[in-house]
Design an enzyme around this catalytic site. Structure first.
Site, short mmCIF file in Angstrom:
data_model
loop_
_atom_site.label_atom_id
_atom_site.label_comp_id
_atom_site.label_asym_id
_atom_site.label_seq_id
_atom_site.Cartn_x
_atom_site.Cartn_y
_atom_site.Cartn_z
N ASP A 89 36.65 69.20 25.04
CA ASP A 89 37.60 70.27 25.38
C ASP A 89 37.83 70.30 26.88
O ASP A 89 37.18 69.58 27.65
CB ASP A 89 37.08 71.62 24.87
CG ASP A 89 35.74 72.01 25.49
OD1 ASP A 89 35.69 72.24 26.71
OD2 ASP A 89 34.73 72.08 24.75
N HIS A 106 32.56 61.72 26.36
CA HIS A 106 33.02 61.39 25.01
C HIS A 106 34.52 61.51 24.83
O HIS A 106 35.01 61.60 23.70
CB HIS A 106 32.27 62.27 23.99
CG HIS A 106 30.79 62.01 23.98
ND1 HIS A 106 29.86 62.93 23.50
CD2 HIS A 106 30.08 60.93 24.39
CE1 HIS A 106 28.64 62.42 23.63
NE2 HIS A 106 28.75 61.21 24.16
#
Length: 231
Positions: A90, A105
């Site tokens: 996010d 990631h």
């Protein structure tokens, strides 16, 4: 010269903003086996399923906001050189004002070419079959899937090696290679581990300090402590 504060964050810091931690206790991600939605093989086998899975995650991300822990880390920048290394995909660290964020990631609000990992585009809408990169290949989520290299890992190691203080929050310290970053901090660097159910103990590291608090309580507390004691 400002001290270097390195912060390693995981899913727990975003969970308090309402973002679901992908993996449930039964090992499924939103009812899907990890191999179906988080591997290159899963994407090859059923790209529409994988695109829909991440489209739903992206839509949810756009409905939530940073929480007190994100803002506390951004505030820390006023006093120290702060670099956040996150396992989260996010953008809540960036939205709260953090300037130096390394995403191990990948990022949910970006897409990349499925044949050239260097073609990366900002993306806030759905990815559909037929959305192509400049080389004519299908766009895919800019996410590091299981079985893929973690391209930002070397940079994260170099950042951690320069830490004067290491803060770890919201991560189980069970997912590698990210969990191994703790071992790259210089010897005797103070480590603050914030987790209501800590998975490591002070027996593991002599310089480890554990706060059994949620992120929204523990992070502001540590930030205040560092400002009060290190300046």
């Amino acid at each position: 010269m400002k001290k270097n504060i390195v912060v390693l964050t995981g899913a727990g810091i975003s969970a308090e903003s309402g973002i679901k931690t992908f993996r449930d206790a039964d090992g499924l991600w939103e009812g899907h086996d990890i191999m179906e939605v988080a591997t290159p093989q899963g994407f090859n086998n059923n790209p529409s399923l994988v695109l829909d899975f991440y489209n739903q995650r992206r839509k949810q991300l756009l409905t939530v906001k940073p929480n007190a822990s994100h803002y506390a880390l951004a505030h820390l920048q006023d006093y120290f050189n702060v670099h956040i290394i996150t396992q989260n995909v996010d953008d809540l660290h960036e939205r709260s004002g953090s300037k130096q964020v390394t995403h191990l990631h990948g990022e949910l609000l970006k897409v990349r070419s499925s044949i050239d990992e260097n073609i990366i585009l900002p993306w806030k809408k759905d990815i559909n079959l037929g959305d192509l990169c400049s080389k004519g290949s299908q766009l895919r989520p800019h996410i590091v899937w299981f079985g893929e290299d973690v391209p930002m890992m070397d940079e994260a190691m170099q950042i951690t090696e320069k830490a004067d203080v290491l803060i770890i929050v919201g991560t189980s310290m069970q997912v590698y290679p990210a969990a191994g970053l703790i071992d790259y901090a210089p010897v005797n660097t103070p480590i603050y581990f914030i987790d209501p159910k800590p998975s490591i103990t002070e027996n593991n590291y002599s310089n480890l300090n554990i706060l059994t608090e949620s992120a929204t309580k523990g992070v502001p507390s540590i930030v205040k402590f560092l400002i009060d004691t290190m300046l």
